[in-house]
Design an enzyme around this catalytic site. Structure first.
Site, PDB file in Angstrom:
ATOM      1  N   HIS A 137       1.152  -1.743   0.106  1.00 38.84           N
ATOM      2  CA  HIS A 137       0.069   0.029   0.247  1.00 38.84           C
ATOM      3  C   HIS A 137       1.055   1.257   0.254  1.00 38.84           C
ATOM      4  O   HIS A 137       2.114   1.069   0.198  1.00 38.84           O
ATOM      5  CB  HIS A 137      -0.655  -0.596   0.968  1.00 38.84           C
ATOM      6  CG  HIS A 137      -0.185   0.634   2.606  1.00 38.84           C
ATOM      7  ND1 HIS A 137      -0.788   0.641   3.717  1.00 38.84           N
ATOM      8  CD2 HIS A 137       1.047   0.143   2.431  1.00 38.84           C
ATOM      9  CE1 HIS A 137      -0.779   1.283   4.574  1.00 38.84           C
ATOM     10  NE2 HIS A 137       0.654   0.567   3.905  1.00 38.84           N
ATOM     11  N   CYS A 148       5.738   6.038   4.809  1.00 39.94           N
ATOM     12  CA  CYS A 148       4.451   5.773   4.009  1.00 39.94           C
ATOM     13  C   CYS A 148       4.085   5.707   2.715  1.00 39.94           C
ATOM     14  O   CYS A 148       2.820   5.916   2.435  1.00 39.94           O
ATOM     15  CB  CYS A 148       3.868   5.250   5.564  1.00 39.94           C
ATOM     16  SG  CYS A 148       4.143   4.281   6.768  1.00 39.94           S
ATOM     17  N   HIS A 197       5.240   0.258  -0.036  1.00 45.44           N
ATOM     18  CA  HIS A 197       5.763  -0.490   0.767  1.00 45.44           C
ATOM     19  C   HIS A 197       5.099  -1.844   1.077  1.00 45.44           C
ATOM     20  O   HIS A 197       3.665  -1.866   0.443  1.00 45.44           O
ATOM     21  CB  HIS A 197       6.892   0.201   1.829  1.00 45.44           C
ATOM     22  CG  HIS A 197       5.189   0.744   2.342  1.00 45.44           C
ATOM     23  ND1 HIS A 197       4.348   1.903   2.305  1.00 45.44           N
ATOM     24  CD2 HIS A 197       4.901   0.451   4.000  1.00 45.44           C
ATOM     25  CE1 HIS A 197       4.157   1.775   3.396  1.00 45.44           C
ATOM     26  NE2 HIS A 197       4.088   1.028   4.195  1.00 45.44           N
ATOM     27  N   HIS A 229       3.685  -5.195   3.673  1.00 47.73           N
ATOM     28  CA  HIS A 229       3.181  -6.008   4.948  1.00 47.73           C
ATOM     29  C   HIS A 229       2.865  -7.328   5.153  1.00 47.73           C
ATOM     30  O   HIS A 229       2.213  -7.448   4.091  1.00 47.73           O
ATOM     31  CB  HIS A 229       2.050  -4.981   5.991  1.00 47.73           C
ATOM     32  CG  HIS A 229       2.663  -3.596   6.333  1.00 47.73           C
ATOM     33  ND1 HIS A 229       3.697  -2.971   6.826  1.00 47.73           N
ATOM     34  CD2 HIS A 229       2.047  -2.934   6.293  1.00 47.73           C
ATOM     35  CE1 HIS A 229       4.119  -2.410   6.802  1.00 47.73           C
ATOM     36  NE2 HIS A 229       2.992  -1.852   6.641  1.00 47.73           N
ATOM     37  N   ASP A 258      -5.959 -10.301  -0.632  1.00 45.03           N
ATOM     38  CA  ASP A 258      -4.340 -11.665  -0.224  1.00 45.03           C
ATOM     39  C   ASP A 258      -3.964 -10.873  -1.805  1.00 45.03           C
ATOM     40  O   ASP A 258      -3.799 -11.654  -2.903  1.00 45.03           O
ATOM     41  CB  ASP A 258      -4.398 -12.873  -0.206  1.00 45.03           C
ATOM     42  CG  ASP A 258      -2.895 -13.420   0.091  1.00 45.03           C
ATOM     43  OD1 ASP A 258      -2.088 -13.173   0.382  1.00 45.03           O
ATOM     44  OD2 ASP A 258      -3.216 -14.355  -0.010  1.00 45.03           O
ATOM     45  N   HIS A 259      -2.518 -10.723  -1.664  1.00 46.34           N
ATOM     46  CA  HIS A 259      -1.252 -10.312  -2.727  1.00 46.34           C
ATOM     47  C   HIS A 259      -1.829  -9.453  -3.879  1.00 46.34           C
ATOM     48  O   HIS A 259      -1.471  -9.474  -4.867  1.00 46.34           O
ATOM     49  CB  HIS A 259      -1.074 -11.565  -3.421  1.00 46.34           C
ATOM     50  CG  HIS A 259       0.381 -12.875  -2.692  1.00 46.34           C
ATOM     51  ND1 HIS A 259      -0.173 -13.226  -2.130  1.00 46.34           N
ATOM     52  CD2 HIS A 259       1.418 -13.069  -2.997  1.00 46.34           C
ATOM     53  CE1 HIS A 259       0.863 -13.741  -1.560  1.00 46.34           C
ATOM     54  NE2 HIS A 259       1.675 -13.949  -2.006  1.00 46.34           N
ATOM     55  N   GLU A 271      -0.182  -4.617  11.314  1.00 41.58           N
ATOM     56  CA  GLU A 271      -0.317  -4.397  10.165  1.00 41.58           C
ATOM     57  C   GLU A 271       1.653  -4.968  10.478  1.00 41.58           C
ATOM     58  O   GLU A 271       2.496  -5.257   9.766  1.00 41.58           O
ATOM     59  CB  GLU A 271       0.570  -3.386  10.192  1.00 41.58           C
ATOM     60  CG  GLU A 271       0.742  -2.291   9.051  1.00 41.58           C
ATOM     61  CD  GLU A 271       0.617  -0.595   9.025  1.00 41.58           C
ATOM     62  OE1 GLU A 271      -0.184  -0.044   7.920  1.00 41.58           O
ATOM     63  OE2 GLU A 271       1.390  -0.446   9.433  1.00 41.58           O
TER      64      GLU A 271
END
Lengths: 143, 143, 143, 143, 143, 143
Positions: free
Chosen positions: F19, F38, F44, F46, F84-85, F127
């Site tokens: 994100h 951020c 980047h 998580h 996801d992904h 996170e």
């Protein structure tokens, strides 16, 4: 100690046990449909992590809500020596007619601890790293 | 890929099983003395954590030692579907005459994986949060 | 310190980054077949856990293999400030033509640390809680 | 058991202790420069996690490398009762002239365990969640 | 932001400190009986894990309850620089006449943070992996 | 089941995503000041840990609050396959005009689950290992 600030103390315990999820009140296929692989006839097992939470005023002299040594002794005597390294279905009379799901384990443990641990407010039981269950002791029991 | 740098890939799996430590080769009292509460007749259980380590050259095109999807499929087929949610003593033929200690579990798992996973070098099995066991695959097996 | 006993010091670091697994050397379908959901065009991300292991004689005066303050400074300067909170494919020139798999991340990190950290013997990179990768620094590099 | 396969057993222990890093062999400023906040005159403390690894053939009868009950008894007697809930500098004679760094703690623990635990191959000591130290027992000691 | 949904943000911190449990208000034998090995004259230590929980409306523009950068700065200034790498009994005036139990540590930390962190609702302090303590900030303090 | 005791069941899920924190409602410098690293243009990532908590009476026949198999299916269908992904900003329409902070992720996930999971009471999103966020479902939604 009426005006002492209240804190919560939580202590972690562990026990290893096996169980089989099977309800005599349901037909075989219903058991398989609901419990899936947890209905395997010979059972399976877990390392259960139990957390016992006690709330109470901080004693101004000792600086403690409750002495952990006392808490450990009660949990060991009332729960761990009976549950650790057992087959819950076969070794414990209380699970002869009650399915040993984590929810029912919590109710059984609550029944054993609520009158012996003053200030007991919550029990948490982790069955695997992916799930856990909690039971808050009803206020009226907690005197 | 002869000159590609070598890396190790480790993947974690989990299975829940029950077992009883008891050797038919020893008298009852010897079993109790050696295995203690793990000798409980009806057994007990654990959440086993299995780590599978593969070593090999990093493929210059894919940048991978081995595709994790392939590794997962082999471990699932050869080990997890047979071990997860079972009673090791009663559900698995291989533990009928072999005590299902973590050490013997490792040998059995190694036998199931060493010929199907090229580059398998190490297996690690955690029985509880307080102990784990490792078995390094002998070099001669690893071709 | 020639005769001082040797110990290993391992320090854990963390960085959060995104990446996309895609190799320009392979056709689109091959990329999808090999990398699956990791090939998602816009990428995805991880909290990477990096472990840096240094081996060396224990200094008899300080009682240390290496001062952790020094180790932290090197890893921060050479790796963390470049990798943390980045898109590995787009922010780092080194991954423009190299697929940022964990294996290739280890090789890149090894290249940045092996000459600046005397005694560096191993790097470990955890991508998710279910897998990790290791790279042992070849002896000849380690002088 | 000459031909029995070899496995590694690792057991985790914990002790809480305080220490101060300060070497009498160095001037005050040097101590502050090297140890930083760990040189605080009144000390500080940690929950130390100790891992003891034993290697040996798997006994074909018991299926074990070593009985964990025996291992626990030795580690408790030789290490834990002396280290747990102490000030390492002031309560242990061995750290009167030796700086209680994790590296030196490992050497001291190795000295206490290497002759009492057959097959001891490695000790690991975690000081905080961000670092750990390892000491491999030299082969010649291990008979 | 009156109608913005409320969320809780929790941030984890760590500090290493030593302490001795001893109350001047009790005779020596009472101290030993109550605190056991925690009464060891020279003290012992822990890696304390502190969790700070803040509740508040989610700012519609930033999407945040509170900026973590600001929270970190306050906790560092008010707590960590005073508690980390210290002997709580000897380095902190506040524990000269107050026993540094985890419960009292929470009260002290609450006193330092409740007026500087708007929305502070809970503090959690883990002393070892086997226990933790919580203190909920009374509503009236929280304006 | 009106009088059955109530328990809480919590299930853990994980998804890896990238994100970028950036609000179109604020000027560039404001974005940088508030979100810091951020706000990095390329984003980047998580490994997000999501915990879903359901409260309800324990069914006297099954001994369960809710069947975990059903819960998993809903969370997978409503959340995991979409999150996801992925790159949260670019792959999910819902974050095109909403900054994908953890707080906003929780609101979005709550919107997807509150009407499909009876008894949903709390969502928790971690996170990184150093912070997590919680959102309690308002009572009026929970019927």
């Amino acid at each position: 100690m009426a005006n002492s600030p209240v804190a919560h103390l939580t202590r972690r315990y562990e026990f290893s046990a096996s169980h089989r999820l099977h309800s005599n009140a349901m037909p075989e296929e219903e058991n398989q449909r609901i419990y899936g692989k947890c209905n395997n006839p010979y059972g399976h097992g877990h390392n259960y992590h139990l957390e016992v939470t006690v709330a109470g005023p901080i004693d101004p002299t000792t600086g403690m809500v409750m002495n952990i040594v006392d808490l450990d002794a009660i949990v060991r005597t009332e729960v761990l020596v009976h549950f650790d390294h057992t087959n819950l279905n076969l070794d414990l009379a209380c699970f002869r007619d009650t399915v040993p799901t984590s929810e029912n384990l919590l109710l059984e443990i609550a029944g054993r601890l609520r009158h012996t641990i003053p200030g007991l407010v919550k029990l948490k039981l982790q069955e695997t790293g992916k799930n856990f269950f909690e039971y808050r002791i009803p206020m009226s029991d907690n005197k």
